[in-house]
Structures are given as C-alpha cells and as structure tokens.
Motif scaffolding. Sequence first.
Motif, PDB file in Angstrom:
ATOM      1  N   LYS A 177       6.633 -10.073  -4.013  1.00 23.75           N
ATOM      2  CA  LYS A 177       6.606  -8.816  -3.266  1.00 23.75           C
ATOM      3  C   LYS A 177       5.629  -7.795  -3.838  1.00 23.75           C
ATOM      4  O   LYS A 177       4.987  -7.050  -3.091  1.00 23.75           O
ATOM      5  N   ASP A 178       5.497  -7.735  -5.171  1.00 25.25           N
ATOM      6  CA  ASP A 178       4.597  -6.754  -5.767  1.00 25.25           C
ATOM      7  C   ASP A 178       3.145  -7.052  -5.385  1.00 25.25           C
ATOM      8  O   ASP A 178       2.384  -6.142  -5.026  1.00 25.25           O
ATOM      9  N   GLN A 179       2.778  -8.311  -5.463  1.00 26.40           N
ATOM     10  CA  GLN A 179       1.415  -8.703  -5.109  1.00 26.40           C
ATOM     11  C   GLN A 179       1.153  -8.465  -3.623  1.00 26.40           C
ATOM     12  O   GLN A 179       0.084  -7.964  -3.240  1.00 26.40           O
ATOM     13  N   LEU A 180       2.137  -8.832  -2.787  1.00 30.14           N
ATOM     14  CA  LEU A 180       1.964  -8.636  -1.346  1.00 30.14           C
ATOM     15  C   LEU A 180       1.867  -7.149  -1.015  1.00 30.14           C
ATOM     16  O   LEU A 180       1.039  -6.744  -0.186  1.00 30.14           O
ATOM     17  N   PHE A 181       2.689  -6.341  -1.662  1.00 36.79           N
ATOM     18  CA  PHE A 181       2.608  -4.893  -1.430  1.00 36.79           C
ATOM     19  C   PHE A 181       1.215  -4.374  -1.771  1.00 36.79           C
ATOM     20  O   PHE A 181       0.637  -3.580  -1.020  1.00 36.79           O
ATOM     21  N   ASP A 182       0.675  -4.794  -2.905  1.00 36.99           N
ATOM     22  CA  ASP A 182      -0.668  -4.352  -3.306  1.00 36.99           C
ATOM     23  C   ASP A 182      -1.707  -4.743  -2.267  1.00 36.99           C
ATOM     24  O   ASP A 182      -2.607  -3.953  -1.950  1.00 36.99           O
ATOM     25  N   GLU A 183      -1.582  -5.945  -1.732  1.00 36.92           N
ATOM     26  CA  GLU A 183      -2.510  -6.386  -0.690  1.00 36.92           C
ATOM     27  C   GLU A 183      -2.366  -5.523   0.561  1.00 36.92           C
ATOM     28  O   GLU A 183      -3.367  -5.107   1.166  1.00 36.92           O
ATOM     29  N   MET A 184      -1.117  -5.271   0.962  1.00 38.36           N
ATOM     30  CA  MET A 184      -0.883  -4.461   2.162  1.00 38.36           C
ATOM     31  C   MET A 184      -1.479  -3.067   2.003  1.00 38.36           C
ATOM     32  O   MET A 184      -2.116  -2.541   2.930  1.00 38.36           O
ATOM     33  N   TYR A 185      -1.279  -2.486   0.855  1.00 38.97           N
ATOM     34  CA  TYR A 185      -1.787  -1.125   0.657  1.00 38.97           C
ATOM     35  C   TYR A 185      -3.320  -1.112   0.604  1.00 38.97           C
ATOM     36  O   TYR A 185      -3.955  -0.182   1.099  1.00 38.97           O
ATOM     37  N   THR A 186      -3.888  -2.154   0.045  1.00 40.14           N
ATOM     38  CA  THR A 186      -5.354  -2.274   0.056  1.00 40.14           C
ATOM     39  C   THR A 186      -5.870  -2.385   1.481  1.00 40.14           C
ATOM     40  O   THR A 186      -6.857  -1.740   1.860  1.00 40.14           O
ATOM     41  N   TRP A 187      -5.215  -3.218   2.305  1.00 36.45           N
ATOM     42  CA  TRP A 187      -5.597  -3.324   3.716  1.00 36.45           C
ATOM     43  C   TRP A 187      -5.527  -1.956   4.390  1.00 36.45           C
ATOM     44  O   TRP A 187      -6.413  -1.587   5.162  1.00 36.45           O
ATOM     45  N   TYR A 188      -4.448  -1.237   4.099  1.00 38.68           N
ATOM     46  CA  TYR A 188      -4.279   0.090   4.703  1.00 38.68           C
ATOM     47  C   TYR A 188      -5.432   1.016   4.313  1.00 38.68           C
ATOM     48  O   TYR A 188      -6.009   1.693   5.180  1.00 38.68           O
ATOM     49  N   THR A 189      -5.765   1.060   3.038  1.00 44.58           N
ATOM     50  CA  THR A 189      -6.842   1.957   2.578  1.00 44.58           C
ATOM     51  C   THR A 189      -8.195   1.546   3.149  1.00 44.58           C
ATOM     52  O   THR A 189      -9.091   2.381   3.294  1.00 44.58           O
ATOM     53  N   GLN A 190      -8.325   0.267   3.487  1.00 43.16           N
ATOM     54  CA  GLN A 190      -9.564  -0.231   4.092  1.00 43.16           C
ATOM     55  C   GLN A 190      -9.535  -0.147   5.617  1.00 43.16           C
ATOM     56  O   GLN A 190     -10.422  -0.659   6.285  1.00 43.16           O
TER      57      GLN A 190
END
Length: 213
Positions: free
Chosen positions: A37-50
């Motif tokens: 979940k931590d890794q997936l959250f980081d990916e999701m937030y990166t997608w959001y910022t991009q």
Amino acid sequence: MKDKYVIFDLDDTLIYEIDYLKSAYYEIADGLDSDNKDQLFDEMYTWYTQRENVFDLLIERYPQNNKETLLNIYREHIPELYLNEGAMDLLEFCKLKKYSIGLITDGRSITQRNKLKALGIEKFFDQIIVSEEFGSEKPDERNFRIFMKDDVKEYFYIADNTKKDFITPNALGWTSICLLDNGNNIHSQTFDVDENSLPKYKVKSLLEVLDLI
C-alpha cells in the motif's frame, strides 16, 4: 445575546483539502494492495502531481475494480485529518467569547460530514450548511443569509476562494477574511477578480484572525 457571528469555510481554510486527498488515496491503496500500500500510494500521488488520471491508471492495473467503486471509497471513507495552524485556537476563542460560530461548505454531505467527524469539531458550530444538504452552493445568497439574525451586530466570514467565497459576504456587509495559500491549496488562488469578490483582509495564518474579530 451573541453579538458576533464568525462563519468559516472548511476546505483549504480549516483543513487542507490535499490532506483529504492523501487520506483517500491511502485508503484506496490499502484496499487494492494491502501488502504494497505504501508504494502504491506513492505512485498514485505521483500520478496526481503529474496530472494523470489516477483512477484510470488504477483500473488498468486492477481491472476487477471500476471507477464508481473507487470514487465511493474516495468520497465516503473516514479520513485522517488535522486542523490547520491556529484553527483550534480560533474556534476555542470564539466559544470562550460566546460568539455564534457557523460553517458553510460546498460538497457532498457524507464527505463533508465525515471530515467534521474525523476532526471532532462539530460541537463548535451553531449551524452547519453543507451544499448538498442545503440545495445550493456558494455564492448563492441563501447559503449566507440563513445565518443572519436580528440580535447579531457583526458577521465575519473566513475562507480562501476568491472566485466564490467573498462576493456575497461583501454584499451583505460582512467582514470577509481570506486565508492565503501557502502552497498547499488544491485549487489555485487568484486575486485577479472583480473588486466586489476581493476579501477585506488577507491573513497568512488563522492565528492572525484573532486580531480581527
């Protein structure tokens, strides 16, 4: 007699909406892949910022889900939230002074109510207006006039969005106060608006409001 009424916006005023987004993303990540979940959250937030479509990307990876399910988690989860700097001091000050305290917030009932429950601040407010429950959104005059009482001498409205928050309080003769964006606001804050939409005061922290009310 409560001679002053202090009325607040919620998102990007008492809390930062970005914190709600992060809380929802973490809830979704935990449901989709609890082991990572931590890794997936980081990916999701990166997608959001991009500025990627986070839900579309999630469905590509986890096709057993659909957008409606993910949106429901986003909107209905119990968030982990914290009040912005000075918010509790301000609420407690108003309560100590026996001022009336109100809240006007646009959004879905379950989402906004869950935010308030998570923060534990519903008890402070004499009246809460949530747009979905009330039937209209800011800057509709009805959302503001409902707070007006014959025995109240001064009204204060504390918010952040110059596109919709201040035009009606200004027209009603309220003191409008804008919390300046410190870089955390989801929606950009602009003061390139009609003069009637500009707040009377701008503050960098809610603690500064103590000197204005």
